[in-house]
Motif scaffolding. Structure first.
Motif, mmCIF file in Angstrom:
data_model
loop_
_atom_site.group_PDB
_atom_site.id
_atom_site.type_symbol
_atom_site.label_atom_id
_atom_site.label_comp_id
_atom_site.label_asym_id
_atom_site.label_seq_id
_atom_site.Cartn_x
_atom_site.Cartn_y
_atom_site.Cartn_z
ATOM 1 N N ARG A 321 0.933 -1.126 -0.110
ATOM 2 C CA ARG A 321 0.198 -0.062 -0.154
ATOM 3 C C ARG A 321 0.770 1.069 0.023
ATOM 4 O O ARG A 321 1.866 1.197 0.406
ATOM 5 N N GLU A 322 0.365 2.192 -0.597
ATOM 6 C CA GLU A 322 1.166 3.679 -0.549
ATOM 7 C C GLU A 322 0.135 4.889 -0.286
ATOM 8 O O GLU A 322 -0.895 4.949 -0.682
ATOM 9 N N GLU A 323 0.925 5.632 0.597
ATOM 10 C CA GLU A 323 0.286 6.827 1.126
ATOM 11 C C GLU A 323 1.287 7.917 1.336
ATOM 12 O O GLU A 323 2.213 7.472 2.144
ATOM 13 N N ASN A 324 1.171 9.260 0.782
ATOM 14 C CA ASN A 324 2.026 10.205 0.816
ATOM 15 C C ASN A 324 3.435 9.806 0.411
ATOM 16 O O ASN A 324 4.437 10.108 0.942
#
Length: 400
Positions: A321-324
């Motif tokens: 998952r990727e965030e910021n």
């Protein structure tokens, strides 16, 4: 007197319905007033229980256990196999083939006789050269005796120095003649030996060029032998990928007819120029072939392992998952989903795995499926224990 009867005055007909409407209205108003009054606590229903957090049940395909192994990145290649050692044996002398019985496909050893030529002429030539050498040696002996006599006469002043020098020069000329005759004898002897043609290397006969009774001349091919102990896989690699290729890198490949067998080799060298008409360079891969299964000309298809990581946890790419701009995975800890930030290393797109250098350890259960509503803090349970999807196998080639 006649009695007169007066008619009775009739009642209005609308009074009865009106009275009914009034009665209904009074009844409805009383019901409304009664229901408007506050009910007693005993009459109220039991209060509803507070809502509970949902628990998501995960299938075995939704979760995986992190395993530890080496991850590799590869470059696809294909090409043909060629023997490293191959010899086309040629005749060194002329003559008639007397014997040539070794056929194609026969395994031969170094030094084994392949062809015998007729030796009659060669033996006669050797005898002739031997006789000429004997004559030269006899002349040398005579010249030496004459020199010794001349030396004695010179000491007694019976001949001049010039005469003696002539005798001494005769000895030198005779000695040179002996050397020349000896060389001719050696040449004749070598020619006789060359009439027996032997295998220079161990291998398999690929071609027999002559038959018994044929006439051969010097430099005429008689046999072709191929050694299968070591082969070279010549593969074209695009120039854009050449910087990734280094001598010593491991190569895995398969060959038609051996679908269930994986062959290996190592990059031996790289051609410094591109192939004509293409933007590719030849890479030469050394392949050991101790059992002789591979043959020259076979087409091979495989990959070069250009990078290989150390043993480390690996996770499926689907679990990322990727965030910021930060990478993390959903880990299951005590029945709850926890977002774990991770640091990734080598990744293999085709195999579908990435190396994790920091963040999670081997054996941790992580979610690989994208499930609606399953977020950090959510409660989950697994229907069956999670199994690792990573296998200890060679990396699939990464297609560029």
């Amino acid at each position: 007197m006649k009695a007169i009867t007066l008619p009775l005055k009739s009642r209005p007909r609308w009074r009865a319905p009106l009275i009914g409407v009034v009665v209904l209205a009074l009844a409805g108003g009383g019901w409304t007033v009664m229901n408007a009054q506050p009910k007693s606590p005993a009459a109220q229903p039991a209060a509803k229980a507070a809502p509970k957090d949902p628990v998501y049940e995960l299938a075995s395909a939704d979760v995986t256990a992190i395993s530890t192994r080496s991850l590799a990145v590869s470059l696809p290649l294909s090409g043909s196999l060629a023997p490293v050692a191959q010899a086309t044996i040629r005749s060194k002398v002329s003559g008639e083939v007397h014997e040539s019985g070794v056929r194609e496909g026969t395994a031969v050893q170094a030094g084994q006789v392949l062809v015998r030529l007729d030796q009659a002429d060669l033996k006669a030539r050797l005898q002739q050269q031997q006789a000429m050498m004997d004559e030269a040696q006899a002349k040398l002996e005579l010249a030496r005796k004459n020199e010794n006599n001349a030396r004695t006469l010179l000491g007694q002043k019976y001949i001049s120095q010039t005469n003696y020098d002539g005798m001494s020069n005769s000895v030198d000329l005779a000695r040179a003649s002996v050397k020349s005759a000896s060389a001719m004898v050696e040449i004749a002897r070598i020619a006789l030996n060359d009439s027996v043609i032997r295998a220079p290397i161990s291998g398999i006969v690929a071609k027999r060029h002559v038959q018994a009774g044929d006439k051969v001349a010097p430099d005429m091919p008689v046999y072709t032998i191929v050694s299968l102990n070591e082969l070279t896989l010549e593969a074209q690699v695009p120039t854009t990928e050449i910087p990734r290729v280094k001598p010593g890198q491991e190569v895995h490949f398969k060959v038609d007819g051996f679908a269930g067998r994986d062959f290996t080799g190592k990059v031996a060298r790289i051609n410094p120029t591109t192939e004509t008409g293409s933007r590719a360079m030849l890479v030469y891969i050394s392949v050991a072939n101790a059992d002789g299964a591979l043959r020259g000309g076979m087409f091979a298809k495989g990959s070069i392992t250009t990078e290989r990581s150390a043993e480390a946890p690996v996770v499926p790419l689907a679990a990322l998952r990727e965030e910021n701009g930060k990478q993390f995975v959903y880990q299951i800890v005590d029945g709850k989903v926890v977002a774990r930030p991770i640091t990734i290393g080598l990744r293999n797109e085709d195999e579908g795995y990435v190396q994790v250098t920091e963040g999670v350890a081997s054996g941790a259960n992580i979610i690989i499926a994208k499930l609606e509503g399953v977020k950090p803090g959510a409660k989950v349970k697994m229907s069956t224990p999670a199994a690792s999807t990573a296998q200890n196998k060679p990396a699939s080639p990464v297609r560029g």
